[in-house]
Design an enzyme around this catalytic site. Structure first.
Site, short mmCIF file in Angstrom:
data_model
loop_
_atom_site.label_atom_id
_atom_site.label_comp_id
_atom_site.label_asym_id
_atom_site.label_seq_id
_atom_site.Cartn_x
_atom_site.Cartn_y
_atom_site.Cartn_z
CD1 TRP A 224 -2.78 1.71 0.64
CD2 TRP A 224 -1.25 2.54 2.04
NE1 TRP A 224 -3.14 3.02 0.91
CE2 TRP A 224 -2.21 3.55 1.77
CE3 TRP A 224 -0.19 2.85 2.88
CZ2 TRP A 224 -2.12 4.82 2.31
CZ3 TRP A 224 -0.09 4.11 3.43
CH2 TRP A 224 -1.06 5.09 3.16
CD GLU A 265 -4.51 -1.76 1.95
OE1 GLU A 265 -5.34 -1.33 2.77
OE2 GLU A 265 -3.37 -2.16 2.29
CE LYS A 267 -6.90 5.81 2.81
NZ LYS A 267 -5.88 6.12 3.83
CG ASP A 298 -8.53 -1.08 4.70
OD1 ASP A 298 -9.51 -0.52 5.26
OD2 ASP A 298 -7.42 -1.18 5.24
CG HIS A 301 -8.43 1.69 2.16
ND1 HIS A 301 -7.19 1.25 1.76
CD2 HIS A 301 -8.24 2.23 3.40
CE1 HIS A 301 -6.30 1.51 2.70
NE2 HIS A 301 -6.91 2.10 3.72
CG HIS A 325 -5.87 -4.76 5.36
ND1 HIS A 325 -4.92 -3.84 5.04
CD2 HIS A 325 -5.21 -5.94 5.50
CE1 HIS A 325 -3.73 -4.41 4.97
NE2 HIS A 325 -3.89 -5.69 5.25
CG ASP A 333 -9.04 4.49 6.10
OD1 ASP A 333 -9.44 3.56 6.81
OD2 ASP A 333 -7.90 4.53 5.59
CG ASP A 335 -7.45 2.75 9.99
OD1 ASP A 335 -7.94 1.74 9.48
OD2 ASP A 335 -6.64 3.48 9.39
CG ASP A 365 -5.00 -1.53 8.55
OD1 ASP A 365 -4.40 -0.95 9.48
OD2 ASP A 365 -4.90 -1.20 7.35
#
Length: 458
Positions: A224, A265, A267, A298, A301, A325, A333, A335, A365
């Protein structure tokens, strides 16, 4: 109390399964059986009651638990130290990555990080994996640049993983470095910058292959990068051509897939790349398909209204395997720690319903510095497992039969009734079989560790 629970479960099973006409007779028999058990044995456990309940709808709870025990989840090391790593070469928040909060006890060394990870693994049922970033190299007395990192800097990680009998996954760290300050790495127009990061990517693949050989388990190496434009660009094409060329150079050497698996990956946007991400989902999906790589999906993402669960069956006909992820975005995003949301449940259900578990690598993640970091790991990992267990307990044969005959009423009724299954009792029993604490028992161990270890750190 137990008898009441069983009587309630018996009635519930009858109502649940009666939504399928062909199952009415079996439901009535299950109800009579559970009522007889309730009358004859007031000491029967809630676990046994749940077993009877779920079994009445045609689901084998023992099989579900065996399946769950075989699903490894790759736990991300960076939750333990707020994505700091062990080098001091640049801003830790570059690339749009920043952990917020100041909860005491952040790991400051590999030894401290491994200690916290060991406790987390102890409190999570099953045997899992560790996901490492290149930032977590142990340099010793002589630090090397990221383009020269090698297995030598990860020897202690491999020895430790071997002792725990776990596999390791790996990630290139294309951020938090002076050569990433421009916001461009593999797509940089500066050939010197670009070559540096290509060399880093090559080195990371070699480290991954070495981990795979050393531990006897293929290491998933994910790429990524933060590359993108803050404002609207006029030449997206040139940057994407450079990125494709850089990736081709990184993957030029064929490595044994028994040792290493390559993943890319994408995004939607990031901090500093709001207008254009060079490595978008569409870019990497095309790359993964044409180069036979894993595509990484993800959960943070994409646009908040997009469903990663829906994407799985869309990409599976064209790629061999997928890396997930698992994260939780709040409006973007962000997280956040993974919780048992509808999105997570739908993701797990799609893996089970589509028979994709054998082709999917699951990793977490997220990073939250506002709460106890060990607890953040445990909560997220256990929630991922709970979502998978709920999916494994679905009456999938009945659901498929209803959908196949366009009986959407029965399908909806089955799905909604499944939400109220007594899965917590099955979960507690699963934890017991894996020598892990139940939901009401793991937090005291984290608090004790916090008091004895974490709060003593400066």
């Amino acid at each position: 109390a137990m008898s009441f629970a069983i009587r309630t479960l018996g009635v519930g099973s009858s109502v649940f399964i009666a939504t399928c006409p062909e199952s009415a007779r079996r439901a009535d028999a299950a109800l009579r059986r559970d009522q007889e058990i309730a009358r004859s044995n007031d000491d029967i456990s809630v676990v046994e009651a749940a077993h009877h309940f779920v079994g009445a709808i045609g689901v084998d709870t023992d099989k579900a638990m065996r399946q769950l025990a075989r699903i490894p989840i790759s736990m991300h090391c960076w939750q333990g130290d707020d994505v700091s790593g062990f080098e001091k070469s640049g801003r830790l928040d570059s690339g749009g990555i920043k952990a917020t909060g100041n909860y005491p006890g952040r790991a400051r060394s590999a030894a401290e990080l491994r200690s916290a990870i060991e406790l987390a693994f102890k409190l999570i049922p099953g045997r899992h994996r560790l996901n490492l970033h290149a930032l977590y190299a142990e340099w010793g007395r002589r630090a090397v640049e990221r383009n020269a990192v090698s297995p030598r800097q990860f020897g202690d990680w491999a020895d430790w993983a071997r002792q725990l009998k776990i596999g390791v996954d790996f990630n290139g760290s294309f951020f938090a470095h002076p050569k990433a300050e421009s916001g461009f790495t593999l797509a940089s127009a500066d050939s010197g910058i670009r070559n540096f990061w290509i060399e880093h990517g090559i080195a990371c693949r070699e480290i991954g292959a070495w981990f795979g050989r050393a531990l006897g388990s293929a290491c998933v190496v994910n790429v990524w990068i933060p590359d993108g434009f803050k404002d609207v660009p006029v030449d997206r094409n040139a940057a994407r051509i450079r990125l494709a060329d850089s990736l081709d150079r990184i993957f030029a050497r064929k490595l044994n897939p028994r040792h290493v698996l390559d993943a890319v990956e994408g995004k939607l946007f990031g901090i500093g790349s709001e207008s254009c991400v060079i490595g978008s989902h569409e870019f990497y999906l095309g790359y993964a398909i044409t180069r036979n790589k894993l595509i990484t999906l993800d959960m943070g993402h994409y646009h908040p209204t997009e469903s990663v669960a829906d994407k799985i069956s869309a990409v599976m006909p064209y790629v061999g395997e997928v890396l997930l992820h698992v994260s939780r975005g709040v409006r973007w995003d962000s997280d956040h720690v993974v919780t048992l949301t509808d999105d997570l449940r739908e993701l797990a259900a799609e893996l089970v319903r589509g028979n994709y578990l054998d082709r999917t690598h699951i990793g977490l993640d997220y990073f939250d510095a506002s709460i106890n970091r060990v607890a953040a790991w445990v909560i997220g990992m256990r929630n991922m497992q709970k979502a998978l267990l709920l999916a494994l307990l679905e009456p999938i044969a009945q659901l498929r039969a209803a959908e196949r005959t366009l009986d959407f009423t029965t399908r909806l009724a089955l799905l909604e009734n499944a939400r109220f299954l007594p899965a917590s009792a099955v979960w507690d029993y699963f934890c017991q079989t894996q020598d892990a604490p139940a939901d009401d028992a793991w937090l005291p161990e984290v608090r004790a560790y916090e008091k004895q270890v974490l709060l003593k750190r400066a």
